[in-house]
Design a protein around this motif. Structure first.
Motif, PDB file in Angstrom:
ATOM      1  N   TYR A 454       0.828  -1.209   0.000  1.00 57.54           N
ATOM      2  CA  TYR A 454       0.000   0.000   0.000  1.00 57.54           C
ATOM      3  C   TYR A 454       0.863   1.261   0.000  1.00 57.54           C
ATOM      4  CZ  TYR A 454      -2.952   3.744   1.803  1.00 57.54           C
ATOM      5  OH  TYR A 454      -3.608   4.939   1.996  1.00 57.54           O
ATOM      6  N   SER A 455       0.434   2.229  -0.795  1.00 50.48           N
ATOM      7  CA  SER A 455       1.086   3.537  -0.809  1.00 50.48           C
ATOM      8  C   SER A 455       0.015   4.604  -1.028  1.00 50.48           C
ATOM      9  CB  SER A 455       2.137   3.611  -1.928  1.00 50.48           C
ATOM     10  OG  SER A 455       2.647   4.929  -2.042  1.00 50.48           O
ATOM     11  N   LYS A 456       0.029   5.610  -0.197  1.00 50.79           N
ATOM     12  CA  LYS A 456      -0.948   6.692  -0.333  1.00 50.79           C
ATOM     13  C   LYS A 456      -0.790   7.446  -1.647  1.00 50.79           C
ATOM     14  CE  LYS A 456      -2.285   7.976   4.369  1.00 50.79           C
ATOM     15  NZ  LYS A 456      -2.308   9.079   5.370  1.00 50.79           N
ATOM     16  N   LYS A 457       0.427   7.401  -2.216  1.00 53.31           N
ATOM     17  CA  LYS A 457       0.711   8.186  -3.414  1.00 53.31           C
ATOM     18  C   LYS A 457       0.160   7.544  -4.675  1.00 53.31           C
ATOM     19  CE  LYS A 457       4.961  10.144  -1.471  1.00 53.31           C
ATOM     20  NZ  LYS A 457       6.434  10.326  -1.660  1.00 53.31           N
ATOM     21  N   ARG A 458      -0.176   6.254  -4.610  1.00 52.87           N
ATOM     22  CA  ARG A 458      -0.647   5.572  -5.805  1.00 52.87           C
ATOM     23  C   ARG A 458      -2.130   5.837  -6.042  1.00 52.87           C
ATOM     24  NH1 ARG A 458       2.398  -0.174  -4.792  1.00 52.87           N
ATOM     25  NH2 ARG A 458       4.446   0.446  -5.611  1.00 52.87           N
ATOM     26  N   THR A 459      -2.480   5.880  -7.313  1.00 52.42           N
ATOM     27  CA  THR A 459      -3.884   6.010  -7.702  1.00 52.42           C
ATOM     28  C   THR A 459      -4.437   4.633  -8.039  1.00 52.42           C
ATOM     29  OG1 THR A 459      -3.363   6.290 -10.039  1.00 52.42           O
ATOM     30  CG2 THR A 459      -3.374   8.290  -8.661  1.00 52.42           C
ATOM     31  N   LEU A 460      -5.747   4.562  -8.214  1.00 52.52           N
ATOM     32  CA  LEU A 460      -6.361   3.294  -8.619  1.00 52.52           C
ATOM     33  C   LEU A 460      -5.813   2.836  -9.965  1.00 52.52           C
ATOM     34  CD1 LEU A 460     -10.154   3.532  -7.712  1.00 52.52           C
ATOM     35  CD2 LEU A 460      -8.475   1.925  -6.838  1.00 52.52           C
ATOM     36  N   GLU A 461      -5.626   3.768 -10.867  1.00 56.23           N
ATOM     37  CA  GLU A 461      -5.110   3.431 -12.182  1.00 56.23           C
ATOM     38  C   GLU A 461      -3.722   2.794 -12.088  1.00 56.23           C
ATOM     39  OE1 GLU A 461      -5.868   5.686 -16.250  1.00 56.23           O
ATOM     40  OE2 GLU A 461      -4.353   6.717 -15.031  1.00 56.23           O
ATOM     41  N   GLU A 462      -2.898   3.305 -11.169  1.00 56.08           N
ATOM     42  CA  GLU A 462      -1.561   2.748 -10.993  1.00 56.08           C
ATOM     43  C   GLU A 462      -1.620   1.340 -10.412  1.00 56.08           C
ATOM     44  OE1 GLU A 462       1.119   6.777 -10.280  1.00 56.08           O
ATOM     45  OE2 GLU A 462      -0.008   5.922  -8.595  1.00 56.08           O
ATOM     46  N   TYR A 463      -2.527   1.108  -9.477  1.00 55.68           N
ATOM     47  CA  TYR A 463      -2.685  -0.243  -8.939  1.00 55.68           C
ATOM     48  C   TYR A 463      -3.139  -1.211 -10.032  1.00 55.68           C
ATOM     49  CZ  TYR A 463      -2.139   1.091  -4.010  1.00 55.68           C
ATOM     50  OH  TYR A 463      -1.637   1.516  -2.809  1.00 55.68           O
ATOM     51  N   ILE A 464      -4.054  -0.772 -10.884  1.00 59.26           N
ATOM     52  CA  ILE A 464      -4.530  -1.623 -11.968  1.00 59.26           C
ATOM     53  C   ILE A 464      -3.387  -1.951 -12.937  1.00 59.26           C
ATOM     54  CG2 ILE A 464      -6.111  -1.780 -13.934  1.00 59.26           C
ATOM     55  CD1 ILE A 464      -7.495  -1.939 -11.238  1.00 59.26           C
ATOM     56  N   GLU A 465      -2.566  -0.970 -13.236  1.00 57.76           N
ATOM     57  CA  GLU A 465      -1.448  -1.185 -14.148  1.00 57.76           C
ATOM     58  C   GLU A 465      -0.450  -2.172 -13.547  1.00 57.76           C
ATOM     59  OE1 GLU A 465      -0.951  -0.249 -17.255  1.00 57.76           O
ATOM     60  OE2 GLU A 465      -2.983   0.571 -17.204  1.00 57.76           O
ATOM     61  N   LEU A 466      -0.210  -2.075 -12.211  1.00 61.45           N
ATOM     62  CA  LEU A 466       0.712  -3.007 -11.558  1.00 61.45           C
ATOM     63  C   LEU A 466       0.164  -4.431 -11.562  1.00 61.45           C
ATOM     64  CD1 LEU A 466       1.869  -0.793  -8.544  1.00 61.45           C
ATOM     65  CD2 LEU A 466       3.276  -1.566 -10.468  1.00 61.45           C
ATOM     66  N   ALA A 467      -1.147  -4.568 -11.726  1.00 59.43           N
ATOM     67  CA  ALA A 467      -1.772  -5.896 -11.822  1.00 59.43           C
ATOM     68  C   ALA A 467      -1.900  -6.350 -13.261  1.00 59.43           C
ATOM     69  CB  ALA A 467      -3.143  -5.873 -11.150  1.00 59.43           C
ATOM     70  N   GLY A 468      -1.202  -5.679 -14.166  1.00 56.61           N
ATOM     71  CA  GLY A 468      -1.200  -6.079 -15.581  1.00 56.61           C
ATOM     72  C   GLY A 468      -2.216  -5.366 -16.427  1.00 56.61           C
ATOM     73  N   GLY A 469      -3.026  -4.480 -15.820  1.00 56.45           N
ATOM     74  CA  GLY A 469      -4.050  -3.761 -16.559  1.00 56.45           C
ATOM     75  C   GLY A 469      -5.367  -4.518 -16.602  1.00 56.45           C
ATOM     76  N   PHE A 470      -6.373  -3.850 -17.175  1.00 53.65           N
ATOM     77  CA  PHE A 470      -7.696  -4.459 -17.278  1.00 53.65           C
ATOM     78  C   PHE A 470      -7.681  -5.647 -18.226  1.00 53.65           C
ATOM     79  CE2 PHE A 470      -8.983  -0.056 -16.088  1.00 53.65           C
ATOM     80  CZ  PHE A 470      -9.731  -0.367 -14.962  1.00 53.65           C
ATOM     81  N   ALA A 471      -8.460  -6.674 -17.885  1.00 53.13           N
ATOM     82  CA  ALA A 471      -8.695  -7.783 -18.805  1.00 53.13           C
ATOM     83  C   ALA A 471      -9.716  -7.342 -19.847  1.00 53.13           C
ATOM     84  CB  ALA A 471      -9.186  -9.000 -18.041  1.00 53.13           C
ATOM     85  N   ASN A 472      -9.856  -8.140 -20.889  1.00 51.42           N
ATOM     86  CA  ASN A 472     -10.755  -7.760 -21.988  1.00 51.42           C
ATOM     87  C   ASN A 472     -12.198  -7.619 -21.526  1.00 51.42           C
ATOM     88  OD1 ASN A 472      -8.656  -7.733 -23.839  1.00 51.42           O
ATOM     89  ND2 ASN A 472      -8.915  -9.900 -24.375  1.00 51.42           N
ATOM     90  N   ASN A 473     -12.586  -8.388 -20.521  1.00 53.67           N
ATOM     91  CA  ASN A 473     -13.985  -8.397 -20.089  1.00 53.67           C
ATOM     92  C   ASN A 473     -14.242  -7.467 -18.909  1.00 53.67           C
ATOM     93  OD1 ASN A 473     -16.618  -9.478 -20.460  1.00 53.67           O
ATOM     94  ND2 ASN A 473     -16.355 -10.724 -18.598  1.00 53.67           N
ATOM     95  N   ALA A 474     -13.313  -6.572 -18.609  1.00 54.99           N
ATOM     96  CA  ALA A 474     -13.436  -5.717 -17.425  1.00 54.99           C
ATOM     97  C   ALA A 474     -14.426  -4.581 -17.647  1.00 54.99           C
ATOM     98  CB  ALA A 474     -12.076  -5.153 -17.046  1.00 54.99           C
ATOM     99  N   ASN A 475     -15.158  -4.249 -16.616  1.00 50.75           N
ATOM    100  CA  ASN A 475     -15.992  -3.057 -16.590  1.00 50.75           C
ATOM    101  C   ASN A 475     -15.101  -1.896 -16.155  1.00 50.75           C
ATOM    102  OD1 ASN A 475     -17.842  -1.035 -16.244  1.00 50.75           O
ATOM    103  ND2 ASN A 475     -18.999  -2.063 -14.602  1.00 50.75           N
ATOM    104  N   GLN A 476     -14.724  -1.050 -17.078  1.00 46.87           N
ATOM    105  CA  GLN A 476     -13.772   0.019 -16.801  1.00 46.87           C
ATOM    106  C   GLN A 476     -14.452   1.309 -16.387  1.00 46.87           C
ATOM    107  OE1 GLN A 476     -10.706   0.419 -19.823  1.00 46.87           O
ATOM    108  NE2 GLN A 476     -10.888  -1.754 -20.403  1.00 46.87           N
TER     109      GLN A 476
END
Length: 544
Positions: A454-476
Motif C-alpha cells: 500500500y502507498s498513499k501516493k498511488r492512484t487506482l489506475e496505478e494499482y490496476i497497471e501493476l496488476a497487468g491492466g484491465f482484462a478484456n472483459n473488465a468493466n472500466q
C-alpha cells in the motif's frame, strides 16, 4: 544373632522394601494421573461408575448357589448317602480334583458344574450300590483364595476371598478404582503371567453383564490407566465423564451409556482437534455421528432452554479459540475478555454469523430465481431474436449455475457504528481480528490478480497497471473497493487517476467487475445486482 532375630530382621527388610515400592507406585500413579490434566473434564461432573465401589461388594462375599460354578481343588462338598448304606460327611476336593467316598472310592469332581454335581456323584455311587442307596451332594464352601489387585486402584494388595467371588468383590476390597487415573473399561485378569479375561465395567453398569470367572490363588486383577474421556452434561439422565477405548468415539455411542433427556434436541460440542479448539452447536440427530476426541465437552440442550452460547475467535489474539458466554452477552462483553496481540488491527474486527449467511444465501437465490424466470419467459418477436435469445439464455444459465455455488460469509458490518458494541451475540458467531495490514489486493477482471504494498501516493489506475491492466472483459467504468471492516466504496472512472485518500486503505480489495454482455436492460440490471451481491457477500468476483 538368633535364628528368630534373623527372620525378624529379614521380614523387616521385606516390609520396608514393599513400603518403598508401594510409595513409588503411588507416586507414579499420581504423576500419570496428572499427565492428562488438560483432558480431565470440568469439576463437579462425576466419573461414570465411580459410585460402584462403596463397600457393597466386599461386605457381601458370594456364598449363594451358582449353577455354573465349576468345582475346583480345595472346595468342600457335603455328601449324604442313605438307604442300604449310610454315610454323612464334608469332603474336601484333593489336589487331583477328587473326593473320596468310603465303599465307592475316588470320584473326580474337578471341573464339574455345581448344578450337575448331585447327579454326577449319584451316577458313581450307583455303580457300586445298584439298589436302595440314594445320594445328595452339595457344595458347602468354595475354595479360599488369595488374589492380587494392582494397577490404578486406591489400595493395591493381596486380598482373601473365595474362588466363587466376583472380580467386583476384589476391586471393592482394594478400595475401588481411582476415578482420576484408573480405567473402568480396561481391567485384565492375569494367571501365570498371561491374560485370561478382559473386563469392561460399563457392560455391568449398563447391561448387568459380568463375565463368569473363577479366580484362583495367585491370580492378579490389573486395572489399567484411564483412557480418553469426554464430559457429557445438560439434558441427560446422568451427567458424567465417559471413558472410551480408541482415538475417538461418537456421541451416539456415548448416549448408549448415559441416556439423553427425551426433550433434548441440540448438542453443544467443544473440543480440541489437531491443536485447534472447535465449538459446534448442532441438532442432536446430526451430532450423533460426530467424532468426539479425548477431552471433548458435550452439553445436550433443549432449544428453548439455552443458557450459554459459544463464540469462536481467531486472528491476532492470545488465549482460547472459543469463549463460552452467557445467553444474552454483547459484543462489548466479549471484546473486554480478549487479549489482543501488539499488531492486531482492532479497528477492523470482523464478525461472521451463520444466520446472516443464510439470509444472504436466500436473497441471492431469490435474485437468481427472478433472473432465470425473466430469461425463460421472454417471448421473441422474430426468428433473429429467437436465435439470439437462445444463445443469451445459455450464457445466463451458465452464469446462474456458477452463482448458485457462491457461499456468502455472513459478515456483519460493525465499523462506524457507535452502538455495535451493544449488539447481542448469537451462538456460533465467529470473530476475526486481522493483522495490521500493509498491502492492497487487486482482484477480478485484471491480467494478474495480485497483492501490492500500500502507498498513499498511488492512484487506482496505478494499482490496476501493476496488476497487468484491465482484462478484456473488465468493466472500466466503475470499481468496487471492499474494505477490511466489511464496508464498500464504489469508485467511478473519473476518479481512477486521482489519489483517494481514506477511501483506499491498507487491507482493502480493489475489485474489478466483469462487463455484462446483454441486449436486455432488465437482464443487465439483474446480473449487475447479483454480481455486486456476490462480491460483497463472498469477497470474490464472479466472471460473466
Amino acid at each position: 544373632m538368633t535364628a528368630r532375630k534373623v527372620r525378624s530382621y529379614r521380614l523387616g527388610l521385606v516390609l520396608l522394601a514393599f513400603f518403598i515400592c508401594s510409595q513409588a507406585m503411588a507416586l507414579e500413579t499420581q504423576l500419570l494421573g496428572n499427565k492428562e490434566d488438560s483432558e480431565l473434564p470440568q469439576p463437579g461432573v462425576p466419573v461414570f461408575g465411580q459410585s460402584l465401589f462403596r463397600g457393597a461388594f466386599k461386605d457381601q462375599p458370594f456364598s449363594g448357589f451358582n449353577p455354573d460354578y465349576r468345582i475346583t481343588v480345595g472346595d468342600q462338598i457335603t455328601l449324604q448317602l442313605w438307604g442300604a448304606y449310610s454315610f454323612n460327611a464334608t469332603l474336601p476336593v484333593d489336589p487331583q480334583g477328587n473326593i473320596f467316598v468310603p465303599e465307592v472310592g475316588p470320584i473326580h469332581v474337578g471341573g464339574v458344574k455345581n448344578g450337575a454335581l448331585n447327579d454326577f456323584v449319584l451316577r458313581y455311587v450307583k455303580r457300586v450300590f445298584k439298589k436302595n442307596v440314594q445320594a445328595y451332594a452339595n457344595l458347602e464352601a468354595s475354595q479360599p483364595v488369595k488374589v492380587f489387585v494392582t494397577g490404578y486402584v486406591n489400595n493395591p494388595g493381596l486380598y482373601n476371598g473365595f474362588s466363587s467371588d466376583s472380580v467386583l468383590y476384589y476391586l471393592d476390597s482394594a478400595g475401588g478404582i481411582d476415578p482420576e487415573s484408573g480405567s473402568f473399561v480396561d481391567i485384565t485378569v492375569m494367571r501365570g503371567g498371561k491374560p485370561i479375561q478382559k473386563i469392561n465395567l460399563y457392560n455391568f453398569l449398563v447391561k448387568g453383564i459380568m463375565p463368569s470367572l473363577q479366580l484362583r490363588s495367585g491370580d492378579v486383577v490389573v486395572v489399567g490407566s484411564r483412557k480418553g474421556s469426554v464430559t457429557i452434561k445438560g439434558a441427560v439422565q446422568q451427567a458424567a465423564q465417559m471413558e472410551f477405548i480408541g482415538p475417538y468415539t461418537q456421541l451416539g455411542e456415548v448416549l448408549l451409556v448415559t441416556k439423553p433427556d427425551p426433550q433434548a434436541n441440540f448438542a453443544r460440542i467443544t473440543q480440541v482437534v489437531d491443536g485447534l479448539r472447535q465449538a459446534s452447536y448442532l441438532p442432536l440427530t446430526e451430532a450423533m455421528t460426530m467424532r468426539l476426541y479425548p477431552g471433548a465437552q458435550v452439553e445436550l440442550v433443549r432449544d428453548n432452554d439455552i443458557k450459554s452460547i459459544s463464540i469462536r475467535v481467531s486472528g491476532e489474539l492470545d488465549g482460547p479459540a472459543t469463549y463460552v458466554m452467557p445467553y444474552g452477552a454483547t459484543l462489548n462483553e466479549l471484546m473486554i475478555r480478549l487479549n489482543f496481540r501488539e499488531n492486531a488491527d482492532q479497528s477492523a474486527v470482523q464478525l461472521y454469523r451463520k444466520s446472516v449467511a443464510e439470509k444472504q444465501r436466500a436473497a441471492l437465490d431469490r435474485s437468481l430465481d427472478a433472473l432465470q424466470m425473466e430469461v425463460l419467459t421472454r417471448q421473441p418477436n422474430t426468428d433473429l431474436e429467437k436465435a439470439a435469445q437462445k444463445d443469451n439464455a445459455a450464457m445466463i444459465q451458465n452464469f446462474i449455475e456458477q452463482a448458485r455455488k457462491a457461499e456468502p460469509r455472513g459478515q456483519i458490518v460493525i465499523a462506524n457504528s457507535p452502538n455495535a458494541v451493544e449488539m447481542l451475540l448469537e451462538d456460533g458467531d465467529e470473530l476475526v481480528v486481522p493483522l495490521k495490514p500493509s498491502t492492497v489486493s487487486v482482484v477480478g477482471e485484471v491480467i494478474f490478480p495480485t497483492s501490492l504494498v500500500y502507498s498513499k501516493k498511488r492512484t487506482l489506475e496505478e494499482y490496476i497497471e501493476l496488476a497487468g491492466g484491465f482484462a478484456n472483459n473488465a468493466n472500466q467504468e466503475e470499481l468496487i473497493i471492499l474494505h477490511l471492516d466489511g464496508t464498500i466504496s464504489r469508485i467511478e472512472d473519473r476518479d481512477f487517476d486521482n489519489r483517494l485518500g481514506d477511501r483506499l486503505r491498507p487491507g482493502d480489495e480493489i475489485m474489478v467487475m466483469p462487463k455484462i454482455h446483454s441486449s436486455e436492460l432488465q437482464v443487465t440490471k439483474d446480473i449487475t445486482e447479483i454480481l455486486y451481491r456476490i462480491a460483497v457477500g463472498t469477497a470474490a468476483v464472479l466472471s460473466f
